[in-house]
Design an enzyme around this catalytic site. Structure first.
Site, mmCIF file in Angstrom:
data_model
loop_
_atom_site.group_PDB
_atom_site.id
_atom_site.type_symbol
_atom_site.label_atom_id
_atom_site.label_comp_id
_atom_site.label_asym_id
_atom_site.label_seq_id
_atom_site.Cartn_x
_atom_site.Cartn_y
_atom_site.Cartn_z
ATOM 1 N N LEU A 173 51.811 50.670 42.722
ATOM 2 C CA LEU A 173 53.055 51.412 42.954
ATOM 3 C C LEU A 173 53.870 51.584 41.684
ATOM 4 C CD1 LEU A 173 54.186 49.815 46.345
ATOM 5 C CD2 LEU A 173 52.993 51.977 45.986
ATOM 6 N N ASN A 174 53.920 50.548 40.854
ATOM 7 C CA ASN A 174 54.726 50.589 39.632
ATOM 8 C C ASN A 174 53.947 49.881 38.534
ATOM 9 O OD1 ASN A 174 56.594 50.060 37.526
ATOM 10 N ND2 ASN A 174 58.307 50.101 38.952
ATOM 11 N N LYS A 189 54.654 49.108 35.559
ATOM 12 C CA LYS A 189 55.393 48.136 34.742
ATOM 13 C C LYS A 189 55.568 46.815 35.488
ATOM 14 C CE LYS A 189 58.530 49.397 31.844
ATOM 15 N NZ LYS A 189 59.766 49.869 31.148
ATOM 16 N N GLU A 231 49.529 36.998 43.519
ATOM 17 C CA GLU A 231 48.666 35.839 43.324
ATOM 18 C C GLU A 231 47.515 36.069 42.353
ATOM 19 O OE1 GLU A 231 50.903 33.960 46.473
ATOM 20 O OE2 GLU A 231 50.255 36.017 46.218
#
Length: 747
Positions: A637-638, A640, A712
């Site tokens: 999704l992102n 960064k 994780e």
């Protein structure tokens, strides 16, 4: 219904970042309250025995002290005899502070001193005198493993070891190549920057607002209402930010109970903050003794896997992890046998710590696979490819939703330069240092939990997305903002995400790497319903250019609903909302995993970790100088915040492999290095370049938005890769993490 994705899948700055770096973000111990009292916990001095006398007179005589609570005067407002268990409690009886004179672990809270200010409470707490009838504690797992047992009641969410396949022992005995070793990872404590704290604000008429350090406010609310017999409308829990959790905040800790107890009794606001020393008195990653036996053909193909584990637990709960199961699903093998048992110690119940079970079980498996690679002369990557299983989980005989692990091996090895590795131990040097290259595989469950979310589009064209879920530093605020912005065609600046409040739509704890899939799907569903509602309003406007259009033929962008093939025809969201009687458009939806798909499929995130270490042969100092982690986790999704999650996991893996070790003195049953001066964690100087590769892995079954989760997977396999690299550098195989100077020099 398609959506233009302007923000999802790109690298976006954290929307909560400014608040955090400027001090605008408030944590559990930073919420103000009028007439606030402060509580200081008195920790017990023995690990096992009975309190024979507790003298609070000197503490009570200090000016400013309001009350001292012990097991002798504990108010009956607390339903300590209730059977309530928090959301992630293992089978047994959760610890009950100040319940009786019995001492069950070192540092157990024996009193709470409540005073007008923190300094007074702390000073008065030092004056409480406690006498004990001490017993010899049993905290040595080696001494107690002979009394280990198969837990009769299984922990919810933790699958027991799968049933044996084939004839593992017979196949092992007949195997041309055998590896059988014992592996250990030392006890670790979570040590987040923010200590555990609770501020209870007395709202009057028996109502309280609880600011708690927790990875899920619904768990705190459920605990408080269950233990103290309060109705939900009397308990609001708020936790918008956490200064690190790593699993320590999944369960309510004892400062919550004590703060609520005092607040209800005194009808005042009360704050209780644990000290760094007291952070070592509750859950930890459990010591586990594992024996891993691999049988193989001369070419490295596995014929037998036998994995046995004995893990510690407390006397009052049967804590369990998924430790040995990974050995049955990662590599193709038709003869397997696994066992998992518990041994009771005089310690607090262990706790989930980032990738619980997997960090331990996969360290043993991946270290043993490296030993098999050495025994057969097969390259470690090639060995794993020869035993690769493409699309099935042999433990369950279910199909995998996707698996791009092969691509992780290929891309990670290429980026790392693995083909240049000289396989001989001690063959690579850099000046006075020995150079080692090691690798390992990582795997973690890709899960989704039932979660609700609300989306509200207001008359000024702004969108709020809300769910009770937490953001423990993973970037949840940001990814939910991205999803909302793309769904309604807004700028991210026009979207606000609200989290960490029990008054918001229900969400479970944030853990297990399921939050992005769960909360993200719920938010997207709520936004899709808002799209439908606001589009309907836009069509009904007088003279609407959208009157004869359907939702599939319009695009939401720049705050407008635009006819896709004729951008000159559009309606602004603000104009559409003006026609609503409520002045806003709102929807609440609930996302849940598909039971039909769950019967047919299982889903995992995978990784391949490549590590370079340099070892000073004279001093025995190990440095991790380079890491490449290639991850297959469905849709990212992102970029960064996703990369940040892997970086954090890798750093924790370095800590586990080289630094972190909670040292028990078995004579007194106490962790002796209970501070950050003597409990070593990696610092900047310990961390070299870490490169993260996200392997393309489309997956329409793991979750409705294609997400698998990243919290994780970064730590899983990292410790094994480092241990394998140290062996390659030195020729010394250390099977007891952390790898410290004494272990290398002693070998």
């Amino acid at each position: 219904m398609s959506m233009t994705q302007k923000y999802v899948g790109t690298a976006q700055r954290r929307v909560d970042g400014h608040a955090k770096v400027t001090g605008g973000a408030r944590y559990a111990a930073e919420f103000a309250a009028a007439d606030l009292l402060h509580g200081a916990v008195v920790s017990g001095a023995i690990a096992r025995g009975t309190i024979t006398k507790i003298d609070t007179a000197a503490a009570e005589a200090v000016p400013g002290v309001v009350k001292v609570y012990t097991h002798e005067n504990r108010p009956r407002t607390a339903w300590l005899d209730s059977s309530y268990r928090d959301d992630v409690a293992p089978p047994g009886h959760p610890f009950r502070a100040l319940h009786s004179a019995k001492i069950m672990f070192s540092g157990q809270p024996v009193a709470l001193v409540v005073a007008d200010d923190f300094e007074t409470a702390t000073y008065a707490a030092s004056l409480v005198e406690v006498s004990y009838d001490a017993e010899v504690p049993k905290t040595d797992l080696d001494a107690q493993k002979g009394q280990s047992y198969d837990p009769p009641k299984k922990r919810s969410g933790v699958e027991p070891p799968p049933k044996p396949r084939g004839h593992a022992e017979k196949a092992y005995a007949a195997a041309p190549v055998k590896v059988q070793q014992e592996y250990r990872v030392a006890v670790e404590h979570h040590n987040p920057m923010e200590p555990h704290a609770t501020t209870v604000v007395w709202d009057g008429d028996g109502a309280i607002t609880v600011h708690d350090k927790i990875q899920g406010v619904t768990n705190t609310q459920g605990y408080v209402t269950g233990v103290f017999g309060l109705s939900k409308d009397k308990v609001r829990c708020i936790s918008p930010f956490m200064g690190g959790g790593f699993g320590s905040g999944l369960r309510p800790q004892y400062q919550l109970f004590l703060a609520v107890l005092a607040s209800l009794d005194l009808e005042r606001s009360v704050r209780v903050v644990l000290t760094r020393d007291q952070m070592f008195t509750f859950g930890h990653r459990p010591l586990t003794i594992q024996t891993l036996s691999l049988g193989a053909e001369p070419d490295g193909r596995l014929t037998s896997i036998i994995h046995d584990a004995v893990q510690e637990t407390s006397h009052f709960e049967d804590y369990q992890e998924n430790t040995v199961n990974w050995s049955g699903l990662l590599y193709k093998c038709d003869n397997t046998k696994f066992s998992y048992e518990l041994a009771k110690l005089d310690t607090y119940t262990p706790a989930d710590m980032r990738a619980p079970g997997a960090v331990l079980g996969l360290y043993a498996l991946e270290a043993a696979m490296d030993e098999l690679a050495s025994a057969t002369g097969v390259d470690p990557v090639e060995l794993r490819l020869r035993n690769y299983i493409a699309d099935t989980d042999q433990n369950t005989d279910k199909k995998l939703t996707s698996k791009a692990l092969r691509e992780c091996y290929t891309q990670g090895a290429e980026r790392f330069g693995w083909s240049k590795r000289d396989a001989r131990p001690r063959s690579m040097t850099d000046g006075r240092e020995l150079v080692g290259w090691g690798m390992a595989t990582g795997v973690w469950e890709a899960m989704m939990q039932k979660t609700s979310a609300r989306a509200t589009l207001t008359g000024d064209g702004r969108l709020e997305v809300a769910t009770a879920s937490a953001d423990i530093g993973t970037g949840t605020y940001t990814i939910l903002t991205q999803l909302g912005a793309d769904a309604l065609g807004l700028r991210m600046e026009d979207v606000t995400a609200r989290l960490g409040d029990s008054s918001l739509p229900y969400s479970p704890i944030e853990g297990g790497s399921w939050t992005a899939a769960s909360a993200g799907t719920a938010v997207q569903m709520a936004c899709e319903t808002v799209r439908e509602k606001v589009f309907k309003l836009a069509r009904q406007l007088d003279g609407s250019p959208l009157a004869n259009q359907d939702l599939d033929h319009v695009t939401f962008r720049d705050g407008r609903i635009v006819v896709t093939n004729d951008p000159s025809r559009s309606v602004s969201l603000i104009d559409a909302i003006k026609s609503s009687n409520e002045g806003k458009v709102e929807a609440e939806e609930t996302a849940a995993p598909s039971t039909i798909q769950a019967r047919r499929f299982v889903s995992y995130t995978h990784s391949a970790v490549f590590v370079e270490v340099k070892v000073d042969e004279e001093l025995g100092v190990v440095r991790v100088t380079r890491v490449v982690s290639a991850v297959a986790a469905g849709k990212i999704l992102n970029l960064k915040t996703a990369r940040s999650q892997i970086l954090g996991g890798v750093v924790m893996g370095i800590g586990s492999a080289l630094h972190e070790e909670s040292m028990l003195d078995h004579n007194i049953g106490r962790f002796m290095n209970h501070n950050l001066g003597e409990y070593h964690v990696p610092v900047n100087a310990d961390i070299g370049p870490i490169e993260v590769i996200f392997v393309d892995e489309p997956d329409d079954k793991a979750s409705p938005i294609g997400v698998k989760g990243l919290g994780e997977i970064g730590i899983v396999g990292t410790g094994a890769a480092i241990a394998n690299a140290v062996y390659h550098a030195t020729g010394v195989r250390v099977r007891d993490l952390p790898i410290t100077i004494d272990k290398l020099q002693g070998a």
